[in-house]
Motif scaffolding. Structure first.
Motif, PDB file in Angstrom:
ATOM      1  N   ALA A  89     -75.493  58.893 -32.044  1.00  0.00           N
ATOM      2  CA  ALA A  89     -76.822  58.340 -32.338  1.00  0.00           C
ATOM      3  C   ALA A  89     -76.764  57.391 -33.534  1.00  0.00           C
ATOM      4  O   ALA A  89     -77.427  56.344 -33.558  1.00  0.00           O
ATOM      5  CB  ALA A  89     -77.824  59.464 -32.592  1.00  0.00           C
ATOM      6  N   LEU A  90     -75.955  57.753 -34.535  1.00  0.00           N
ATOM      7  CA  LEU A  90     -75.792  56.890 -35.703  1.00  0.00           C
ATOM      8  C   LEU A  90     -75.131  55.570 -35.316  1.00  0.00           C
ATOM      9  O   LEU A  90     -75.580  54.488 -35.733  1.00  0.00           O
ATOM     10  CB  LEU A  90     -74.943  57.615 -36.755  1.00  0.00           C
ATOM     11  N   LYS A  91     -74.077  55.647 -34.507  1.00  0.00           N
ATOM     12  CA  LYS A  91     -73.388  54.424 -34.070  1.00  0.00           C
ATOM     13  C   LYS A  91     -74.321  53.538 -33.264  1.00  0.00           C
ATOM     14  O   LYS A  91     -74.329  52.310 -33.436  1.00  0.00           O
ATOM     15  CB  LYS A  91     -72.155  54.795 -33.242  1.00  0.00           C
ATOM     16  N   ARG A  92     -75.105  54.159 -32.376  1.00  0.00           N
ATOM     17  CA  ARG A  92     -76.017  53.379 -31.543  1.00  0.00           C
ATOM     18  C   ARG A  92     -77.071  52.682 -32.394  1.00  0.00           C
ATOM     19  O   ARG A  92     -77.371  51.493 -32.189  1.00  0.00           O
ATOM     20  CB  ARG A  92     -76.684  54.293 -30.516  1.00  0.00           C
ATOM     21  N   SER A  93     -77.628  53.394 -33.355  1.00  0.00           N
ATOM     22  CA  SER A  93     -78.662  52.794 -34.205  1.00  0.00           C
ATOM     23  C   SER A  93     -78.080  51.698 -35.092  1.00  0.00           C
ATOM     24  O   SER A  93     -78.727  50.674 -35.328  1.00  0.00           O
ATOM     25  CB  SER A  93     -79.334  53.867 -35.055  1.00  0.00           C
ATOM     26  N   LYS A 141     -67.454  43.274 -33.066  1.00  0.00           N
ATOM     27  CA  LYS A 141     -66.231  44.062 -32.877  1.00  0.00           C
ATOM     28  C   LYS A 141     -65.995  45.036 -34.031  1.00  0.00           C
ATOM     29  O   LYS A 141     -65.338  46.066 -33.840  1.00  0.00           O
ATOM     30  CB  LYS A 141     -65.023  43.139 -32.723  1.00  0.00           C
ATOM     31  N   ASN A 142     -66.505  44.731 -35.213  1.00  0.00           N
ATOM     32  CA  ASN A 142     -66.296  45.616 -36.363  1.00  0.00           C
ATOM     33  C   ASN A 142     -67.422  46.629 -36.552  1.00  0.00           C
ATOM     34  O   ASN A 142     -67.315  47.511 -37.409  1.00  0.00           O
ATOM     35  CB  ASN A 142     -66.154  44.783 -37.648  1.00  0.00           C
ATOM     36  N   ALA A 143     -68.492  46.495 -35.768  1.00  0.00           N
ATOM     37  CA  ALA A 143     -69.660  47.365 -35.971  1.00  0.00           C
ATOM     38  C   ALA A 143     -69.315  48.827 -35.721  1.00  0.00           C
ATOM     39  O   ALA A 143     -69.730  49.715 -36.485  1.00  0.00           O
ATOM     40  CB  ALA A 143     -70.803  46.924 -35.046  1.00  0.00           C
ATOM     41  N   MET A 144     -68.554  49.114 -34.682  1.00  0.00           N
ATOM     42  CA  MET A 144     -68.213  50.503 -34.364  1.00  0.00           C
ATOM     43  C   MET A 144     -67.322  51.104 -35.445  1.00  0.00           C
ATOM     44  O   MET A 144     -67.483  52.273 -35.815  1.00  0.00           O
ATOM     45  CB  MET A 144     -67.529  50.575 -33.007  1.00  0.00           C
ATOM     46  N   GLN A 145     -66.381  50.318 -35.946  1.00  0.00           N
ATOM     47  CA  GLN A 145     -65.515  50.814 -37.017  1.00  0.00           C
ATOM     48  C   GLN A 145     -66.328  51.099 -38.280  1.00  0.00           C
ATOM     49  O   GLN A 145     -66.108  52.120 -38.951  1.00  0.00           O
ATOM     50  CB  GLN A 145     -64.416  49.791 -37.304  1.00  0.00           C
ATOM     51  N   GLU A 146     -67.260  50.209 -38.596  1.00  0.00           N
ATOM     52  CA  GLU A 146     -68.098  50.416 -39.771  1.00  0.00           C
ATOM     53  C   GLU A 146     -68.970  51.661 -39.604  1.00  0.00           C
ATOM     54  O   GLU A 146     -69.125  52.453 -40.546  1.00  0.00           O
ATOM     55  CB  GLU A 146     -68.971  49.181 -40.003  1.00  0.00           C
ATOM     56  N   ALA A 147     -69.534  51.839 -38.412  1.00  0.00           N
ATOM     57  CA  ALA A 147     -70.375  53.011 -38.161  1.00  0.00           C
ATOM     58  C   ALA A 147     -69.563  54.297 -38.234  1.00  0.00           C
ATOM     59  O   ALA A 147     -70.027  55.309 -38.768  1.00  0.00           O
ATOM     60  CB  ALA A 147     -71.044  52.880 -36.794  1.00  0.00           C
ATOM     61  N   THR A 148     -68.337  54.275 -37.726  1.00  0.00           N
ATOM     62  CA  THR A 148     -67.466  55.453 -37.787  1.00  0.00           C
ATOM     63  C   THR A 148     -67.146  55.816 -39.229  1.00  0.00           C
ATOM     64  O   THR A 148     -67.167  57.001 -39.607  1.00  0.00           O
ATOM     65  CB  THR A 148     -66.167  55.195 -37.008  1.00  0.00           C
ATOM     66  N   ALA A 149     -66.858  54.798 -40.040  1.00  0.00           N
ATOM     67  CA  ALA A 149     -66.571  55.053 -41.458  1.00  0.00           C
ATOM     68  C   ALA A 149     -67.793  55.653 -42.161  1.00  0.00           C
ATOM     69  O   ALA A 149     -67.669  56.578 -42.977  1.00  0.00           O
ATOM     70  CB  ALA A 149     -66.148  53.756 -42.131  1.00  0.00           C
ATOM     71  N   MET A 150     -68.989  55.144 -41.860  1.00  0.00           N
ATOM     72  CA  MET A 150     -70.214  55.698 -42.445  1.00  0.00           C
ATOM     73  C   MET A 150     -70.410  57.154 -42.045  1.00  0.00           C
ATOM     74  O   MET A 150     -70.773  58.005 -42.870  1.00  0.00           O
ATOM     75  CB  MET A 150     -71.429  54.881 -41.995  1.00  0.00           C
ATOM     76  N   ALA A 151     -70.174  57.448 -40.758  1.00  0.00           N
ATOM     77  CA  ALA A 151     -70.351  58.821 -40.274  1.00  0.00           C
ATOM     78  C   ALA A 151     -69.406  59.784 -40.981  1.00  0.00           C
ATOM     79  O   ALA A 151     -69.810  60.877 -41.401  1.00  0.00           O
ATOM     80  CB  ALA A 151     -70.110  58.864 -38.768  1.00  0.00           C
ATOM     81  N   HIS A 152     -68.147  59.384 -41.141  1.00  0.00           N
ATOM     82  CA  HIS A 152     -67.182  60.224 -41.820  1.00  0.00           C
ATOM     83  C   HIS A 152     -67.576  60.460 -43.282  1.00  0.00           C
ATOM     84  O   HIS A 152     -67.379  61.560 -43.834  1.00  0.00           O
ATOM     85  CB  HIS A 152     -65.781  59.607 -41.741  1.00  0.00           C
TER      86      HIS A 152
END
Length: 384
Positions: free
Chosen positions: A199-203, A366-377
């Motif tokens: 949900a965080l990545k999608r938003s 292309k970098n949005a998913m990587q950035e979202a993953t880093a935020m989630a972690h």
């Protein structure tokens, strides 16, 4: 006498004109025969040819109100350039809510891990109580046989033993229930946490998609959005025409296709520059059907009012890139194409495999998913 002489002269003049016409007719036939056998039979030509290009339509990947526009028609844009921006307030709220939900979920799962340890202790304690109650019951069971213990006291011990045994079962089931929720030792692998991460990545991706970028370099055309407009996923904002990779679709009559093959050389000129500018190309493929078949209202040839019409089939012709740089073309420019059919040792048009254009690709966000993953972690790390 003079009248007869005049008539003879007139007849002689008529014969001379007739012989001259016959001579011109025969000369024209001979000239055309030489032209056909020396040139025309080795070339197929058509003026029903037009320049084509991949048209890239830009649509928003999230809905919203247009806040800013940075381009206009006929402007050249580069790949990744910012074209416009949607209002980000709703997307920001959703993103902040997703972050809070992830933090709350992590804390909930962390609490379940603590409860799992507590339930394990409760199971151990319930086991001890059950063992004590069992020992008391069995010890006094011998006394009850000899009537050495009051009946009400023995019943109390029996009840305590059964209660302890049932309580142990309850404690074990509670422990299993908690264990099922925290089967993964790593909190980030927990399904509830994974859903919160998604949900965080999608938003976050929707927030990023409020910025509209050019998927490819080219010239902007068909811009049809304005400030304050509410756009949706189905809205076409604009189109981009790349400035390279043009080709020509030449529509030859089906009677001309017999000797046309792949890799044959083609000479072309356009009405834009005239016959003084000659383009050189190669035949690369043939359409799977005639233009009439793919029209909005294809012909119904089984009707009774059928009339035979020679059909045209599009032939794809690749152009020389260097010549296009020197003399640029536009989509839809009319061309005259002449194919040299001397070369007959190549594959038929229907057997040619057209390779994909590797230049037409995009890696927007292309970098949005990587950035979202880093935020989630990082959120998980702070809330464990």
């Amino acid at each position: 006498m003079s009248q007869t002489k005049h008539s003879s002269q007139k007849s002689h003049k008529r014969n001379n004109i007739l012989f001259l016409l016959i001579f011109l007719f025969i000369a024209s036939g001979v000239a055309y025969a030489f032209y056909y056998y020396l040139y025309a039979q080795y070339y197929e030509s058509t003026d029903d040819a037009y320049v084509s290009q991949n048209i890239i339509y830009v649509t928003p990947q999230t809905s919203g109100v247009v806040k800013q526009i940075f381009v206009h028609k006929t402007q050249y844009v580069t790949k990744g350039q910012l074209l416009g921006r949607l209002d980000t307030r709703d997307a920001n709220l959703s993103f902040e809510q997703a972050k809070s939900t992830l933090a709350q979920t992590v804390r909930k799962i962390k609490a379940l891990h603590i409860q799992a340890k507590e339930s394990k202790f409760n199971v151990a304690l319930a086991t001890l109580k059950m063992q004590k109650a069992e020992a008391d019951f069995k010890r006094n069971q011998v006394l009850e046989k000899h009537h050495a213990i009051a009946i009400n006291k023995f019943e109390h011990l029996e009840y305590a033993y059964k209660e302890a045994r049932q309580n142990l079962q309850i404690m074990r089931q509670k422990h299993k229930a908690i264990q099922a929720l925290i089967k993964d030792v790593n909190i980030s692998k927990n399904p509830q946490v994974q859903n919160a991460i998604l949900a965080l990545k999608r938003s976050y991706l929707n927030l990023k998609r409020c910025n509209i970028y050019a998927p490819h370099s080219g010239i902007v055309t068909k811009k049809n959005f304005s400030i304050g407009e509410n756009v949706s996923l189905q809205t076409t904002l604009l189109a981009i025409i790349p400035t390279n990779g043009f080709w020509v679709d030449a529509n030859f009559k089906e009677t001309q296709l017999r000797h046309i093959k792949v890799d044959q050389n083609v000479k072309l000129y356009s009405d834009l520059y005239g016959k003084n500018v000659v383009y050189h190309g190669k035949v690369v493929g043939i359409s799977a059907g005639t233009g009439a078949v793919f029209s909005l209202l294809p012909p119904q040839n089984a009707t009774g009012n059928w009339i035979k019409i020679v059909q045209r089939i599009p032939i794809r012709i690749a152009l020389n890139a260097k010549e296009l740089q020197k003399y640029p073309l536009h989509v839809g420019n009319s061309m005259v194409a002449t194919i040299d059919i001397h070369k007959q040792n190549t594959a038929p048009l229907s057997k040619k495999k057209i390779t994909k254009n590797k230049n037409l690709s995009t890696l927007l966000y292309k970098n949005a998913m990587q950035e979202a993953t880093a935020m989630a972690h990082e959120i998980i790390r702070k809330n464990i």
